[in-house]
Design an enzyme around this catalytic site. Structure first.
Site, PDB file in Angstrom:
ATOM      1  N   LYS A   1       0.826  -1.217   0.000  1.00 18.87           N
ATOM      2  CA  LYS A   1       0.000   0.000   0.000  1.00 18.87           C
ATOM      3  C   LYS A   1       0.858   1.265   0.000  1.00 18.87           C
ATOM      4  O   LYS A   1       0.635   2.178  -0.801  1.00 18.87           O
ATOM      5  CB  LYS A   1      -0.950   0.015   1.222  1.00 18.87           C
ATOM      6  CG  LYS A   1      -1.909  -1.154   1.281  1.00 18.87           C
ATOM      7  CD  LYS A   1      -2.842  -1.071   2.479  1.00 18.87           C
ATOM      8  CE  LYS A   1      -2.151  -1.093   3.813  1.00 18.87           C
ATOM      9  NZ  LYS A   1      -1.419  -2.357   4.116  1.00 18.87           N
ATOM     10  N   SER A   2       1.818   1.316   0.939  1.00 17.97           N
ATOM     11  CA  SER A   2       2.646   2.537   1.035  1.00 17.97           C
ATOM     12  C   SER A   2       3.502   2.684  -0.217  1.00 17.97           C
ATOM     13  O   SER A   2       3.709   3.801  -0.720  1.00 17.97           O
ATOM     14  CB  SER A   2       3.572   2.478   2.258  1.00 17.97           C
ATOM     15  OG  SER A   2       2.813   2.277   3.414  1.00 17.97           O
ATOM     16  N   THR A   3       3.995   1.547  -0.730  1.00 17.47           N
ATOM     17  CA  THR A   3       4.834   1.578  -1.933  1.00 17.47           C
ATOM     18  C   THR A   3       4.031   2.119  -3.109  1.00 17.47           C
ATOM     19  O   THR A   3       4.502   2.998  -3.857  1.00 17.47           O
ATOM     20  CB  THR A   3       5.331   0.142  -2.240  1.00 17.47           C
ATOM     21  OG1 THR A   3       6.032  -0.337  -1.086  1.00 17.47           O
ATOM     22  CG2 THR A   3       6.225   0.109  -3.457  1.00 17.47           C
TER      23      THR A   3
ATOM     24  N   SER B   1      -7.618  -0.892   6.364  1.00 17.32           N
ATOM     25  CA  SER B   1      -9.088  -0.726   6.301  1.00 17.32           C
ATOM     26  C   SER B   1      -9.768  -2.068   6.023  1.00 17.32           C
ATOM     27  O   SER B   1     -10.326  -2.268   4.945  1.00 17.32           O
ATOM     28  CB  SER B   1      -9.485   0.341   5.277  1.00 17.32           C
ATOM     29  OG  SER B   1      -8.749   0.286   4.074  1.00 17.32           O
TER      30      SER B   1
HETATM   31  N1  PPS Z   1      -2.826  -5.879  14.952  1.00 18.21           N
HETATM   32  C1  PPS Z   1      -2.424  -5.277  13.824  1.00 18.21           C
HETATM   33  N2  PPS Z   1      -3.064  -5.530  12.653  1.00 18.21           N
HETATM   34  C2  PPS Z   1      -2.644  -4.922  11.531  1.00 18.21           C
HETATM   35  N3  PPS Z   1      -1.617  -4.022  11.471  1.00 18.21           N
HETATM   36  C3  PPS Z   1      -0.968  -3.726  12.619  1.00 18.21           C
HETATM   37  C4  PPS Z   1      -1.346  -4.357  13.827  1.00 18.21           C
HETATM   38  N4  PPS Z   1      -0.514  -3.888  14.795  1.00 18.21           N
HETATM   39  C5  PPS Z   1       0.321  -3.017  14.224  1.00 18.21           C
HETATM   40  N5  PPS Z   1       0.053  -2.912  12.903  1.00 18.21           N
HETATM   41  C6  PPS Z   1       0.759  -1.957  12.037  1.00 18.21           C
HETATM   42  O1  PPS Z   1      -0.193  -0.918  11.793  1.00 18.21           O
HETATM   43  C7  PPS Z   1      -0.323  -0.656  10.405  1.00 18.21           C
HETATM   44  C8  PPS Z   1      -1.801  -0.610   9.971  1.00 18.21           C
HETATM   45  O2  PPS Z   1      -2.409   0.551  10.372  1.00 18.21           O
HETATM   46  P1  PPS Z   1      -3.786   0.972   9.695  1.00 18.21           P
HETATM   47  O3  PPS Z   1      -4.177   2.257  10.357  1.00 18.21           O
HETATM   48  O4  PPS Z   1      -3.621   0.972   8.237  1.00 18.21           O
HETATM   49  O5  PPS Z   1      -4.766  -0.204  10.139  1.00 18.21           O
HETATM   50  S1  PPS Z   1      -6.357  -0.251  10.064  1.00 18.21           S
HETATM   51  O6  PPS Z   1      -6.757   0.294   8.750  1.00 18.21           O
HETATM   52  O7  PPS Z   1      -6.899   0.550  11.151  1.00 18.21           O
HETATM   53  O8  PPS Z   1      -6.711  -1.676  10.205  1.00 18.21           O
HETATM   54  C9  PPS Z   1       0.331  -1.801   9.678  1.00 18.21           C
HETATM   55  O9  PPS Z   1       1.066  -1.164   8.645  1.00 18.21           O
HETATM   56  P2  PPS Z   1       1.116  -1.675   7.145  1.00 18.21           P
HETATM   57  O10 PPS Z   1       2.061  -2.818   7.201  1.00 18.21           O
HETATM   58  O11 PPS Z   1       1.667  -0.507   6.402  1.00 18.21           O
HETATM   59  O12 PPS Z   1      -0.251  -2.066   6.678  1.00 18.21           O
HETATM   60  C10 PPS Z   1       1.209  -2.490  10.699  1.00 18.21           C
HETATM   61  O13 PPS Z   1       2.551  -2.077  10.552  1.00 18.21           O
HETATM   62  N1  ADP Z   2       5.001  -4.386  -6.249  1.00 12.30           N
HETATM   63  C1  ADP Z   2       5.932  -4.845  -5.428  1.00 12.30           C
HETATM   64  N2  ADP Z   2       6.810  -5.782  -5.811  1.00 12.30           N
HETATM   65  C2  ADP Z   2       7.750  -6.247  -4.955  1.00 12.30           C
HETATM   66  N3  ADP Z   2       7.893  -5.835  -3.680  1.00 12.30           N
HETATM   67  C3  ADP Z   2       7.042  -4.918  -3.241  1.00 12.30           C
HETATM   68  C4  ADP Z   2       6.020  -4.383  -4.078  1.00 12.30           C
HETATM   69  N4  ADP Z   2       5.313  -3.492  -3.367  1.00 12.30           N
HETATM   70  C5  ADP Z   2       5.863  -3.470  -2.136  1.00 12.30           C
HETATM   71  N5  ADP Z   2       6.920  -4.311  -2.064  1.00 12.30           N
HETATM   72  C6  ADP Z   2       7.752  -4.554  -0.871  1.00 12.30           C
HETATM   73  O1  ADP Z   2       6.920  -5.181   0.075  1.00 12.30           O
HETATM   74  C7  ADP Z   2       7.153  -4.665   1.371  1.00 12.30           C
HETATM   75  C8  ADP Z   2       5.830  -4.099   1.934  1.00 12.30           C
HETATM   76  O2  ADP Z   2       5.469  -2.961   1.191  1.00 12.30           O
HETATM   77  P1  ADP Z   2       4.675  -1.757   1.864  1.00 12.30           P
HETATM   78  O3  ADP Z   2       4.450  -0.755   0.815  1.00 12.30           O
HETATM   79  O4  ADP Z   2       5.358  -1.315   3.110  1.00 12.30           O
HETATM   80  O5  ADP Z   2       3.305  -2.509   2.239  1.00 12.30           O
HETATM   81  P2  ADP Z   2       2.114  -2.042   3.180  1.00 12.30           P
HETATM   82  O6  ADP Z   2       2.133  -0.545   3.217  1.00 12.30           O
HETATM   83  O7  ADP Z   2       0.885  -2.598   2.542  1.00 12.30           O
HETATM   84  O8  ADP Z   2       2.403  -2.677   4.508  1.00 12.30           O
HETATM   85  C9  ADP Z   2       8.250  -3.634   1.231  1.00 12.30           C
HETATM   86  O9  ADP Z   2       9.468  -4.255   1.567  1.00 12.30           O
HETATM   87  C10 ADP Z   2       8.212  -3.253  -0.234  1.00 12.30           C
HETATM   88  O10 ADP Z   2       9.483  -2.875  -0.711  1.00 12.30           O
END
Ligand code: PPS
Ligand code: ADP
Length: 217
Positions: free
Chosen positions: A54-56, A122
């Site tokens: 997502k962030s990527t 979400s």
């Molecule tokens: N229990 C649990 N479940 C899911 N994720 C967790 C949890 N605890 C911490 N994290 C970290 O929080 C990031 C997700 O935050 P969000 O605000 O996107 O979550 S939500 O939409 O309210 O479900 C998520 O970041 P992303 O990896 O970028 O998705 C995690 O790093």
């Molecule tokens: N399209 C892609 N192909 C390969 N690796 C990816 C891709 N998108 C993200 N990544 C890698 O996957 C990991 C998670 O990506 P990130 O954007 O932080 O995911 P999220 O925000 O959903 O947690 C990171 O190490 C990123 O570099």
């Protein structure tokens, strides 16, 4: 609820817990701002598991649009939990409140004329749909449909490992639900085990915005 106060010209409302409030419009509105920016304000809402990219995608999309001369702003769930949403945890009610607040903030950015890119897990369909209902014509939901095994293998923050060993409880996809969208504007998925590159994911979204008239006014 609308109500008339003593003076019949003063109409005030009750909204939620706020009483006696009144909307105030300014002469410069969304139209004027969109014209200035030559784009249509909208919300690109990216949903998917942790590690799905997502962030990527948000950063690649923001970069791609910026280099074409468009004004964007990224609302990243993880980042917002450092400030606006620092009082929330990951239980279902708090996730719902997290999404509600970000939906409202995204609506303000779209009203400002920006292409607002929100990226949050979400996990609940009803919460995402509530955000969609705030902006029915300019809400673009992007589902990063990346298999859990791929996200777990990436595990850049080591969170899946902690969740698998019970050190994090209620982790999305492991012991907390994720409800995929049933009908969204864009789905991104891996083919034959290959995931699209960040640039190609961003290009898919930019094409959608272009074809649907968001990149001009
Ligand atoms: N229990 C649990 N479940 C899911 N994720 C967790 C949890 N605890 C911490 N994290 C970290 O929080 C990031 C997700 O935050 P969000 O605000 O996107 O979550 S939500 O939409 O309210 O479900 C998520 O970041 P992303 O990896 O970028 O998705 C995690 O790093
Ligand atoms: N399209 C892609 N192909 C390969 N690796 C990816 C891709 N998108 C993200 N990544 C890698 O996957 C990991 C998670 O990506 P990130 O954007 O932080 O995911 P999220 O925000 O959903 O947690 C990171 O190490 C990123 O570099």
């Amino acid at each position: 609820m609308m109500g008339l106060t003593g003076n019949s010209k003063l109409v005030t409302s009750t909204v939620g817990k706020s009483t006696n409030i009144r909307w105030h419009d300014c002469p410069i509105g969304q139209d004027g701002r969109q014209k200035l920016l030559n784009q249509k304000g909208c919300v690109v809402w990216i949903t998917g598991l942790s590690g799905s990219g997502k962030s990527t995608l948000a950063c690649a999309l923001s970069h791609g649009l910026h280099s074409r001369g468009h004004l964007t702003y990224v609302l990243d769930g993880d980042n917002l939990r450092h400030g606006l949403n620092r009082d929330l945890c990951f239980k279902a009610e708090d996730r719902a409140e997290n999404i509600r607040r970000v939906g409202e903030v995204a609506k303000l950015f779209a009203d400002a004329g920006l292409i607002c890119i929100a990226c949050l897990i979400s996990p609940f369909r009803s919460d995402r749909n509530a955000c969609r209902s705030l902006l029915p014509k300019s809400f673009i939901e992007v589902f990063l449909n990346i298999p859990l095994e791929v996200c777990e293998a990436r595990d850049p923050k080591g969170l899946y490992k902690l969740a698998r060993t019970g050190k994090i409880k209620g982790f999305t996809g492991i012991d907390d639900p994720y409800e995929p969208p049933s009908d969204c504007e864009i789905v991104i998925h891996c083919k034959a085990g290959d995931c699209p590159s960040p640039k190609s994911m961003a290009d898919q979204v930019i094409s959608y915005l272009e074809v649907n008239g968001f990149l001009q006014y």
